[in-house]
Write a protein that holds these residues in place. Structure first.
Motif, short mmCIF file in Angstrom:
data_model
loop_
_atom_site.label_atom_id
_atom_site.label_comp_id
_atom_site.label_asym_id
_atom_site.label_seq_id
_atom_site.Cartn_x
_atom_site.Cartn_y
_atom_site.Cartn_z
N ASP A 234 7.66 -6.28 7.85
CA ASP A 234 8.06 -6.64 9.22
C ASP A 234 8.90 -7.91 9.23
OD1 ASP A 234 5.67 -4.84 9.78
OD2 ASP A 234 6.30 -5.38 11.82
N ASP B 161 8.46 1.72 11.79
CA ASP B 161 7.49 1.35 10.76
C ASP B 161 6.63 2.57 10.45
OD1 ASP B 161 6.15 -0.20 9.01
OD2 ASP B 161 5.31 -1.59 10.49
N ARG C 4 -0.43 -11.12 3.99
CA ARG C 4 -1.26 -11.11 5.19
C ARG C 4 -2.66 -11.62 4.87
NH1 ARG C 4 -0.64 -6.15 6.86
NH2 ARG C 4 0.87 -6.68 8.47
MG LIG Z 1 4.18 -3.95 8.92
#
Ligand SMILES: [Mg+2]
Ligand SMILES: Nc1ncnc2c1ncn2[C@@H]1O[C@H](COP(=O)(O)OP(=O)(O)O)[C@@H](O)[C@H]1O
Length: 319
Positions: A36, A100, A215
């Motif tokens: 992203d 996505d 993440r």
């Molecule tokens: Mg993503």
């Protein structure tokens, strides 16, 4: 976008040329690796930066609605379509449409997308009028699209179209040099730039496998910083699993639970959507285990072959 390691620098160098070319772009990489971030960075570096950036989680859209969501629908196209409605291709006009989890698009929607990518033209559901839209399409996936072509879940011609401009984002364990910079950045993001990690904690940060990639690093660093009263954050406060911990059933269940909850939170899924997504993953795991033999995969799961198609939302006979 952060990361001065050789791999990340290689990716960063390509962003401006890709943003200038505005060709359909495929971003691949495991979950949490930064797909992203890259899509948004491409938008920000392009001439389209002041136009919309529309992100679509293809997996969160029910197959029956995905074409209408993307391309719009005509009045009366289906029950409840009282008015014509434009799709996201229209909303993203002059900007970027970021698709996505492109792997989960139905074969029907894939065919429409391919046509749109090749001609810039599309048709709203239930309409016989062709329309045009000037949209830069960027797609992302954490799946092996080639494998999905082999199991006839992904169109080969679409894959060829998508592969022309491709950015592969590596898992964090392949660019550990960036961990220090990323850690400092995430500390700053939660206003804890004055805090630091103990030497043992630093070693742990540097050597951990990071299956959830950047993440997971972000979540660990931020929550450790926020929960720790002292300026020095100890290894324990990172809460990382023991390096030598054997993968017991209990720790496995904890990981699955955390991963599923993350998926629900990120995509705003309902229980029904999450359950459907889990079934899809299990069916796809069975297919991989049985080398794409659908009859054997169905037998392993105690379902029939038609159900495999249904769970993957592939119309029977489309292969
Ligand atoms: Mg993503
Ligand atoms: N290179 C990077 N620099 C700064 N933050 C990053 C970078 N890569 C990932 N992140 C952060 O990690 C998290 C996951 O990134 P994201 O792009 O959503 O991953 P993906 O789409 O591959 O699952 C986000 O919070 C993002 O801000």
């Amino acid at each position: 976008m952060l990361g001065g390691s050789a791999v990340m620098a290689g990716i960063t160098r390509r962003l401006d040329p890709v943003a200038r070319a505005e060709r359909t772009t495929l971003i691949t990489g495991p979950t949490g690796a930064g797909k992203d971030v890259i899509a948004q960075s491409l938008h920000a570096r392009s001439r389209r930066c002041h136009e919309p950036f529309i992100a679509v989680h293809c997996a969160a859209l029910p197959d029956s609605l995905v074409e209408a969501e993307l391309f719009g629908h005509a009045k009366g196209a289906f029950t409840g379509a009282f008015q014509a409605r434009g799709g996201l291709v229209r909303t993203a006009e002059r900007g970027v449409l970021f698709l996505d989890e492109i792997d989960s698009l139905s074969l029907g929607a894939q065919a429409k997308l391919l046509r749109f990518l090749e001609t810039g033209e599309f048709r709203a559901v239930g309409s016989d009028q062709s329309e045009k839209s000037d949209t830069w399409v960027i797609v992302a996936t954490n799946q092996d699209l080639r494998g999905r072509v082999q199991s006839q879940l992904f169109r080969e011609d679409l894959l060829y179209r998508l592969e022309v401009v491709r950015i592969d984002v590596p898992p964090l364990c392949q660019h550990r040099d960036d961990i220090t910079v990323l850690t400092a950045h995430f500390l700053g993001e939660v206003g804890c730039q004055h805090k630091y990690f103990s030497p043992a904690a630093c070693r742990r940060l540097a050597s951990y496998e990071w299956p959830g990639n950047v993440r997971e690093l972000r979540h660990r660093v931020e929550s450790a910083a926020l929960l720790c009263d002292a300026t020095e954050i100890s290894e324990d406060e990172l809460g990382l699993p023991e390096a030598t911990e054997p993968a017991t059933a209990a720790s496995g269940e904890r990981t699955v639970k955390a991963t599923l909850w993350q998926m629900v939170e990120e995509r705003g899924m309902t229980l029904a959507q999450a359950t459907a997504a889990c079934e899809k993953m299990l069916v796809s795991a069975a297919l991989e285990a049985e080398l794409n033999n659908r009859a054997r995969a169905a037998a392993r799961l105690g379902i029939n072959v038609r159900t495999i198609y249904k769970k993957l939302s592939v119309p029977p006979g489309s292969s």
